[in-house]
Design an enzyme around this catalytic site. Structure first.
Site, PDB file in Angstrom:
ATOM      1  N   GLY A  24     -32.462  14.382  22.017  1.00  0.00           N
ATOM      2  CA  GLY A  24     -33.345  13.238  22.192  1.00  0.00           C
ATOM      3  C   GLY A  24     -32.944  12.405  23.393  1.00  0.00           C
ATOM      4  O   GLY A  24     -33.796  11.943  24.163  1.00  0.00           O
ATOM      5  N   ARG A  28     -27.539  12.959  27.018  1.00  0.00           N
ATOM      6  CA  ARG A  28     -26.906  14.107  26.365  1.00  0.00           C
ATOM      7  C   ARG A  28     -27.323  15.399  27.055  1.00  0.00           C
ATOM      8  O   ARG A  28     -26.529  16.342  27.159  1.00  0.00           O
ATOM      9  CB  ARG A  28     -27.261  14.150  24.877  1.00  0.00           C
ATOM     10  CG  ARG A  28     -26.401  15.151  24.090  1.00  0.00           C
ATOM     11  CD  ARG A  28     -26.778  15.211  22.619  1.00  0.00           C
ATOM     12  NE  ARG A  28     -26.645  13.906  22.014  1.00  0.00           N
ATOM     13  CZ  ARG A  28     -27.524  13.395  21.164  1.00  0.00           C
ATOM     14  NH1 ARG A  28     -28.603  14.082  20.820  1.00  0.00           N
ATOM     15  NH2 ARG A  28     -27.340  12.206  20.644  1.00  0.00           N
ATOM     16  N   ARG A  47     -39.968   9.619  34.088  1.00  0.00           N
ATOM     17  CA  ARG A  47     -39.713   8.703  32.977  1.00  0.00           C
ATOM     18  C   ARG A  47     -38.249   8.712  32.540  1.00  0.00           C
ATOM     19  O   ARG A  47     -37.913   8.326  31.405  1.00  0.00           O
ATOM     20  CB  ARG A  47     -40.616   9.005  31.781  1.00  0.00           C
ATOM     21  CG  ARG A  47     -42.103   8.805  32.066  1.00  0.00           C
ATOM     22  CD  ARG A  47     -42.979   9.267  30.913  1.00  0.00           C
ATOM     23  NE  ARG A  47     -44.392   9.047  31.212  1.00  0.00           N
ATOM     24  CZ  ARG A  47     -45.114   8.051  30.711  1.00  0.00           C
ATOM     25  NH1 ARG A  47     -44.550   7.172  29.890  1.00  0.00           N
ATOM     26  NH2 ARG A  47     -46.381   7.925  31.024  1.00  0.00           N
ATOM     27  N   ARG A  91     -33.611  21.889  18.984  1.00  0.00           N
ATOM     28  CA  ARG A  91     -33.247  20.471  19.011  1.00  0.00           C
ATOM     29  C   ARG A  91     -31.761  20.320  18.722  1.00  0.00           C
ATOM     30  O   ARG A  91     -31.237  20.925  17.773  1.00  0.00           O
ATOM     31  CB  ARG A  91     -34.082  19.695  17.987  1.00  0.00           C
ATOM     32  CG  ARG A  91     -33.567  18.279  17.734  1.00  0.00           C
ATOM     33  CD  ARG A  91     -34.599  17.396  17.092  1.00  0.00           C
ATOM     34  NE  ARG A  91     -34.012  16.280  16.364  1.00  0.00           N
ATOM     35  CZ  ARG A  91     -33.387  15.240  16.920  1.00  0.00           C
ATOM     36  NH1 ARG A  91     -33.241  15.183  18.236  1.00  0.00           N
ATOM     37  NH2 ARG A  91     -32.895  14.269  16.163  1.00  0.00           N
ATOM     38  N   VAL A  92     -31.061  19.531  19.514  1.00  0.00           N
ATOM     39  CA  VAL A  92     -29.662  19.185  19.263  1.00  0.00           C
ATOM     40  C   VAL A  92     -29.602  17.661  19.197  1.00  0.00           C
ATOM     41  O   VAL A  92     -29.598  16.988  20.214  1.00  0.00           O
ATOM     42  CB  VAL A  92     -28.719  19.753  20.341  1.00  0.00           C
ATOM     43  CG1 VAL A  92     -28.448  21.224  20.099  1.00  0.00           C
ATOM     44  CG2 VAL A  92     -29.271  19.561  21.756  1.00  0.00           C
ATOM     45  N   SER A  94     -28.951  13.774  16.718  1.00  0.00           N
ATOM     46  CA  SER A  94     -28.155  13.015  15.760  1.00  0.00           C
ATOM     47  C   SER A  94     -28.981  12.752  14.509  1.00  0.00           C
ATOM     48  O   SER A  94     -30.213  12.791  14.539  1.00  0.00           O
ATOM     49  CB  SER A  94     -27.697  11.695  16.380  1.00  0.00           C
ATOM     50  OG  SER A  94     -28.815  10.929  16.798  1.00  0.00           O
ATOM     51  N   ASP A 209     -24.255   8.754  11.670  1.00  0.00           N
ATOM     52  CA  ASP A 209     -24.074   7.571  10.819  1.00  0.00           C
ATOM     53  C   ASP A 209     -24.329   7.955   9.369  1.00  0.00           C
ATOM     54  O   ASP A 209     -25.014   8.946   9.093  1.00  0.00           O
ATOM     55  CB  ASP A 209     -25.001   6.431  11.246  1.00  0.00           C
ATOM     56  CG  ASP A 209     -26.463   6.820  11.229  1.00  0.00           C
ATOM     57  OD1 ASP A 209     -27.179   6.381  10.312  1.00  0.00           O
ATOM     58  OD2 ASP A 209     -26.901   7.557  12.132  1.00  0.00           O
ATOM     59  N   ARG A 222     -22.324   9.470  20.780  1.00  0.00           N
ATOM     60  CA  ARG A 222     -23.533  10.270  20.544  1.00  0.00           C
ATOM     61  C   ARG A 222     -23.841  11.155  21.745  1.00  0.00           C
ATOM     62  O   ARG A 222     -24.366  12.255  21.614  1.00  0.00           O
ATOM     63  CB  ARG A 222     -24.728   9.359  20.248  1.00  0.00           C
ATOM     64  CG  ARG A 222     -24.680   8.657  18.906  1.00  0.00           C
ATOM     65  CD  ARG A 222     -25.757   7.598  18.804  1.00  0.00           C
ATOM     66  NE  ARG A 222     -25.659   6.824  17.588  1.00  0.00           N
ATOM     67  CZ  ARG A 222     -26.516   6.888  16.577  1.00  0.00           C
ATOM     68  NH1 ARG A 222     -27.542   7.702  16.642  1.00  0.00           N
ATOM     69  NH2 ARG A 222     -26.365   6.134  15.516  1.00  0.00           N
TER      70      ARG A 222
END
Length: 238
Positions: A24, A28, A47, A91-92, A94, A209, A222
């Site tokens: 996301g 990262r 963006r 997808r990787v 959190s 979390d 993160r």
């Protein structure tokens, strides 16, 4: 393929590999590109959603930020599939632990993605669609984790449209009683877009979390410390 570049991606056809990792956080994506890939080329800055293509163990692979929430994941994954020919989307991300079995930095693989979103209404289905991972990628990820000696938890996750919910913890308690492991905000849209297009998708998540204890990672952690998840994802497609 005629709509490239898109309003959200200035890559051209051929710039993006058939296999892509989708964190996301665009930072990262930058971290993965700089620390795991060779011969890296940055193909997108639109963006601030950074995208890179390089090589991992001789295999061409891309990584791109997908943003927060299902609308953002829906846009990026749709364009990657339909305009850039991506076949494997991993997808990787959190996630917040709901299950008592999970602790900080545990790795979760989303077999299915429950959701409170209305994303599926566009398909005009006569019932409720169950967004699920592609078994080929899921099986491979579990095997890779075993080879790497990483313990993973596989099961049902929650993709929610809501981060700051009016009910607080109460809604999570209801998902918890159904065995849902953790919550995030993107996987259901990814799984639905992939299912509709007949391509492969998988979400590999790191617990950042714990919702019921209040434990949480910093923003920098993160971005930079979820390496077990990254290494599994990079080795899923041989």
């Amino acid at each position: 393929m005629s709509k490239t570049p898109t309003p959200h991606n200035n890559a051209k056809v051929g710039d993006i590999a058939e296999t892509i990792l989708l964190p996301g956080d665009p930072l990262r994506a930058k971290f993965i590109a700089e620390n795991f890939l060779e011969d890296v080329v940055q193909y997108n800055t639109v963006r601030g959603m950074l995208g890179y293509t390089g090589y991992y163990k001789g295999k061409k692979i891309s990584v791109q930020g997908s943003g927060m929430g299902m609308p953002s994941m829906g846009i990026y994954s749709y364009e990657l599939i339909h305009f850039y020919g991506v076949k494997n989307l991993i997808r990787v991300g959190s996630a917040g632990a709901i299950s008592d079995k999970l602790k900080m930095l545990d790795v979760v693989i989303g077999m299915g993605a429950c959701t409170d979103s209305n994303y599926a209404h566009q398909y005009n289905l006569p019932g409720t669609f169950a967004p699920t991972a592609s078994y080929t990628l899921l099986e491979s990820a579990v095997n890779v984790a075993r080879e790497q000696g990483v313990e993973v938890t596989v099961g049902n996750i929650l993709s929610s449209d809501i981060f700051y919910g009016d009910e607080g913890l109460e809604s999570y308690k209801r998902w918890k009683k159904m065995g849902v492991l953790c919550t995030e905000m993107e996987s259901a849209a990814l799984y639905m877009n992939a299912a509709r297009a007949g391509v492969n998708a998988l979400s590999i998540l790191t617990i950042s979390d714990c919702i019921f204890t209040g434990e949480e990672c910093s923003a920098q952690e993160r971005q930079e410390t979820f390496t077990k998840m990254m290494e599994i994802a990079l080795n899923v497609v041989k």
